[in-house]
Motif scaffolding. Structure first.
Motif, short mmCIF file in Angstrom:
data_model
loop_
_atom_site.label_atom_id
_atom_site.label_comp_id
_atom_site.label_asym_id
_atom_site.label_seq_id
_atom_site.Cartn_x
_atom_site.Cartn_y
_atom_site.Cartn_z
N PRO A 1 175.84 -1.98 42.89
CA PRO A 1 177.13 -1.26 42.86
C PRO A 1 178.35 -2.18 42.93
CG PRO A 1 175.60 -0.18 44.36
CD PRO A 1 174.96 -1.47 43.95
N LEU A 2 178.19 -3.33 43.57
CA LEU A 2 179.33 -4.24 43.70
C LEU A 2 179.75 -4.89 42.39
CD1 LEU A 2 178.77 -6.09 47.11
CD2 LEU A 2 180.55 -4.44 46.52
N ILE A 3 178.95 -4.70 41.32
CA ILE A 3 179.38 -5.18 40.01
C ILE A 3 180.70 -4.53 39.62
CG2 ILE A 3 178.79 -5.26 37.54
CD1 ILE A 3 175.87 -5.36 38.31
N VAL A 4 180.94 -3.32 40.13
CA VAL A 4 182.19 -2.60 39.82
C VAL A 4 183.41 -3.44 40.20
CG1 VAL A 4 183.58 -0.56 40.31
CG2 VAL A 4 181.10 -0.36 40.09
N VAL A 5 183.33 -4.12 41.34
CA VAL A 5 184.49 -4.88 41.82
C VAL A 5 184.33 -6.38 41.56
CG1 VAL A 5 185.15 -3.20 43.56
CG2 VAL A 5 183.47 -4.95 44.15
N ASN A 6 183.36 -6.75 40.73
CA ASN A 6 183.20 -8.15 40.37
C ASN A 6 184.40 -8.59 39.54
OD1 ASN A 6 182.36 -10.66 39.28
ND2 ASN A 6 180.23 -10.08 39.55
N CYS A 7 185.08 -9.62 39.99
CA CYS A 7 186.30 -10.07 39.31
C CYS A 7 186.03 -10.51 37.88
CB CYS A 7 186.93 -11.23 40.09
SG CYS A 7 187.49 -10.77 41.73
N ILE A 8 184.82 -10.97 37.60
CA ILE A 8 184.50 -11.42 36.25
C ILE A 8 184.68 -10.27 35.25
CG2 ILE A 8 182.66 -12.31 34.76
CD1 ILE A 8 181.43 -13.63 37.20
#
Length: 226
Positions: free
Chosen positions: A103-110
């Motif tokens: 789920p943290l891919i959502v806020v991944n800066c990349i």
């Protein structure tokens, strides 16, 4: 073709999201304890980056500038939800290992940075290719980081591959009685290895620039002599 080569070179090396821009370090450092964990998260990130870039680029003319960031995040979140549910359904054991980092891919800066910097300003095909190349750049870095940490820490490669391919097993690289090096698979080990990778990239870039300057100096000298 020249533009595609430039996009590929930027994603894989010149503007590498990790080694060049130092983005996405939270998930990269936390999950890169083995090749399988690292590459699995990287492949999920490639899918999200490619599809989000394609969708944003296709809809950019209809997205009001003032609310573009919330809409970008909504698109990314929808794609991450698809990945999360698919892994939960078909790769349950791996899903439990990766845990909150899917789920943290959502806020991944990349992801968000590339959607904003490229996809929102370029055609759909180029944007999708850029997103995939940026994702591949992330995958090779996190995969190499995971391989080094796993090899030094446990003496194996592809530990946990049975979560994806039940008939497969890890490869024992170092002797079976290798005691392991715990620091390598702990957070300090991630920082040490990543620091060495960044230093290696900077050294290679420095050598390449030195060769370019030397060639230009030779060309200038030849032109003056001619």
């Amino acid at each position: 073709m020249s533009q595609l080569r430039n996009i590929a070179a930027n994603g894989l090396w010149n503007q590498n999201a990790v080694l060049g821009q130092m983005l996405g370090l939270c998930s990269l450092l936390a999950i890169s304890t083995s090749v399988v964990n690292a590459v699995s998260l990287g492949l999920a990130t490639i899918f999200v980056m490619g599809m989000s870039s394609l969708i944003v680029s296709s809809l950019r003319a209809f997205i009001p500038y003032e609310i573009r960031i919330p809409i970008f995040i909504l698109i990314i979140a929808a794609l991450v939800t698809v990945v999360d549910m698919a892994m939960n359904a078909w790769l349950r054991d791996l899903y439990l290992v990766l845990g909150i980092f899917i789920p943290l891919i959502v806020v991944n800066c990349i992801v968000l940075a590339r959607v904003e910097a490229f996809a929102a300003k370029n055609p759909a095909g180029l944007s999708a290719f850029d997103g995939v190349m940026m994702g591949v750049g992330f995958v090779w870095v996190i995969g190499l980081l995971g391989a080094v940490r796993e090899l030094i820490g446990q003496g194996t490669l592809f530990s946990g591959i049975e979560m994806i391919i039940p008939s497969a097993s890890a490869i024992q690289i170092l002797p079976a009685d290798y005691p392991g090096f715990l620091v390598a698979i702990l957070p300090p080990g991630a920082f040490f290895v990543l620091g060495l990778m960044v230093a290696g990239r900077n050294w290679l870039d420095y050598r390449a620039n030195q060769r370019i300057h030397a060639q230009r100096a030779q060309q200038s000298a030849a032109a003056v002599a001619g």
